[in-house]
Enzyme design. Structure first.
Site, mmCIF file in Angstrom:
data_model
loop_
_atom_site.group_PDB
_atom_site.id
_atom_site.type_symbol
_atom_site.label_atom_id
_atom_site.label_comp_id
_atom_site.label_asym_id
_atom_site.label_seq_id
_atom_site.Cartn_x
_atom_site.Cartn_y
_atom_site.Cartn_z
ATOM 1 C CG HIS A 187 -13.097 102.358 118.058
ATOM 2 N ND1 HIS A 187 -14.396 102.315 117.638
ATOM 3 C CD2 HIS A 187 -12.374 101.744 117.086
ATOM 4 C CE1 HIS A 187 -14.468 101.703 116.461
ATOM 5 N NE2 HIS A 187 -13.259 101.336 116.117
ATOM 6 C CD GLN A 198 -15.572 98.854 118.026
ATOM 7 O OE1 GLN A 198 -14.652 98.065 117.887
ATOM 8 N NE2 GLN A 198 -16.445 99.096 117.055
ATOM 9 C CD GLU A 199 -18.986 101.616 117.343
ATOM 10 O OE1 GLU A 199 -20.124 101.913 116.915
ATOM 11 O OE2 GLU A 199 -18.063 101.229 116.608
ATOM 12 C CG ASP A 258 -20.356 97.729 117.256
ATOM 13 O OD1 ASP A 258 -20.266 96.507 117.538
ATOM 14 O OD2 ASP A 258 -19.747 98.247 116.291
ATOM 15 C CD GLU A 307 -22.411 97.659 114.518
ATOM 16 O OE1 GLU A 307 -23.082 98.705 114.686
ATOM 17 O OE2 GLU A 307 -21.267 97.673 114.037
ATOM 18 N NE ARG A 314 -14.915 100.576 108.825
ATOM 19 C CZ ARG A 314 -14.571 99.356 108.430
ATOM 20 N NH1 ARG A 314 -14.775 98.992 107.174
ATOM 21 N NH2 ARG A 314 -14.049 98.478 109.281
ATOM 22 C CB SER A 315 -12.752 103.741 114.087
ATOM 23 O OG SER A 315 -11.949 102.774 113.458
ATOM 24 C CE LYS A 344 -21.326 101.685 113.502
ATOM 25 N NZ LYS A 344 -20.789 100.769 114.510
HETATM 26 P P1 PGA Z 1 -14.079 100.180 112.583
HETATM 27 O O1 PGA Z 1 -15.266 99.809 113.563
HETATM 28 O O2 PGA Z 1 -14.482 101.275 111.679
HETATM 29 O O3 PGA Z 1 -12.969 100.510 113.525
HETATM 30 O O4 PGA Z 1 -13.785 98.881 111.832
HETATM 31 C C1 PGA Z 1 -16.554 100.275 113.464
HETATM 32 C C2 PGA Z 1 -17.538 99.202 113.849
HETATM 33 O O5 PGA Z 1 -17.165 98.147 114.397
HETATM 34 O O6 PGA Z 1 -18.720 99.372 113.594
HETATM 35 ZN ZN ZN Z 2 -19.342 97.305 114.357
#
Ligand code: PGA
Ligand code: ZN
Length: 426
Positions: free
Chosen positions: A153, A161-162, A241, A283, A364-365, A386
């Protein structure tokens, strides 16, 4: 009887095409638009793209729109439908593939969400009162604000990632949203003071050049405190996450901030993070196929920490049940477009409830300003949502909808249901 069904192409928050679907019954209309992921699980329902490199680099969705305006329209218009479950199973039968790859899961989920809205409207109910799971009572979810983005992301050197802040101890929805926004602001100030970029990642969180997750966690605790909140599991907690499938190597090792870890070493790194920081939820701590790693993290941390399956469960009732049989994770992420229909999304939530797994509803992203998931989180009473940072239109659309529901329906409880919260209170 539905009188019309139409889809057209719109852009998502990354500037990629997606669908808006409108279903009509006489003078009544309902529209839904479809999100799109970037760090997807391998077993997600199939998002149909045109693969015509002359348009949007192949990402166009005219084929999926053709499914809506053609076969799905023919299926749904002109005969009576009373229940969403009937509509959803008829769409699945018509598709005929296990992962909705023929008509496109992006087409099918758009129709399913629009039909849910229309049926709720026909019953003169707000969507959240209409979206129910038996045995669950409506409540306002703890918002999980993704304030710092890495992984796919952000494409920085940060593997995780998060990094989310979760006002578990807030007294109300309004207080929780305010805490999120004030901490986001404090974090911006700290990043600026330290000479970091305050550019944003795909979900609206900052995307500075950090490499070690522990450095980010330290900064988050400072931001929480600087904004005037206690950092802790009964106040403002942290949720991660890592999306480990994305930094798992072909040989099964994990590379985080230049360190190569075995699954066991990565689990130990999480154990230390949980010891040193107020982390209440992790997550996708392990890659989707790393069953042994998932077993290990669950054995080590499952008693105290919420462990959410996303890439491995993909909102699929059968995969969640299999994970529960194996004793993997203790919660599931719920993304309607991962499974392809609203009915099966509710079924996934029901499996979680039956197996004692908590649920977190998720965006979603790649998003639109559609706020369906806010109503889904309230109606199913799961207690967690989230939807990215407390900034940017497509993210705040969901949080603003929660505030609207809170105002319109005074007295709805806020937070994670007491029965589901017993595990992670150390
Ligand atoms: P995505 O990721 O919407 O880019 O698939 C979100 C997540 O991993 O929770
Ligand atoms: Zn995820």
């Amino acid at each position: 009887q539905f009188t019309d069904l139409r889809a057209h192409e719109i852009l998502d928050s990354r500037g990629r095409p997606t669908l808006a679907v409108t279903v009509s019954r006489g003078a009544r209309h309902a529209t839904a638009s479809v999100p799109s992921g970037a760090s997807t699980g391998r077993h997600e329902a199939h998002e149909l793209r045109d693969d015509d490199s002359a348009r949007y680099g192949g990402a166009g969705v005219l084929t999926a729109i053709g499914s809506v305006n053609g076969e799905l329209r023919e299926l749904l218009c002109g005969r009576p439908w009373h229940e969403l479950s009937g509509v959803d199973s008829a769409m699945r039968d018509l598709d005929g593939t296990p992962n909705l790859s023929r008509l496109g899961a992006n087409a099918v989920i758009g129709v399913s969400m629009a039909v849910a809205r229309l049926l709720a409207d026909a019953d003169e109910l707000p969507l959240w009162t209409w979206l129910r799971v038996s045995g669950a009572t409506a409540r306002l979810p703890v918002p999980h604000f993704n304030v710092l983005n890495g992984g796919v992301h952000a494409r920085t050197a940060l593997a995780f990632q998060e990094f989310m802040i979760a006002p578990l101890g807030a007294r109300s929805m309004g207080d929780a949203i305010r805490a999120g926004a004030e901490i986001y602001r404090a974090l911006r100030g700290l990043l600026t003071d330290a000479g970091h970029s305050v550019g944003l990642g795909d979900e609206g969180g900052f995307a500075p050049e950090f490499t070690q997750p522990e450095d980010v966690l330290r900064l988050l605790v400072r931001a929480i405190e600087e904004a005037g909140y206690p950092a802790g599991l009964d106040a403002v907690a942290i949720a991660l996450d890592p999306a480990a499938s994305q930094f798992c190597q072909p040989d099964g090792s994990y590379v985080v901030g230049g360190h190569r870890h075995s699954a066991t070493e990565l689990v130990q790194r999480y154990v230390e993070m949980v010891r040193d920081f107020p982390i209440w939820s992790i997550e996708d701590g392990m890659a989707e196929d790393d069953d042994a790693g998932w077993q290990e993290i669950t054995d080590e941390l499952g008693e105290h920490v919420q462990l959410v399956g996303d890439d491995n469960f993909v909102t699929n009732p059968a995969l969640i049940a299999r994970g529960a049989d194996a004793g993997i994770a203790n919660a599931a992420l719920i993304k309607p477009n991962q499974i392809g229909t609203v009915t099966e999304t509710l079924a996934a939530i029901r499996v979680c409830r039956d197996r004692g797994y908590r649920q977190m509803i998720s965006h979603r992203s790649g998003e639109t300003c559609d706020d369906f998931i806010a109503d889904l989180a309230v109606g199913t009473g799961c207690g967690q949502l989230k939807a990215g940072a407390p900034a940017r239109g497509e993210r705040v659309a969901k949080y603003n909808r929660l505030m609207m529901i809170d105002t319109a329906c005074a007295g709805l409880p806020y937070g994670i249901p007491a029965d589901a919260r017993s595990t992670p209170g150390r």
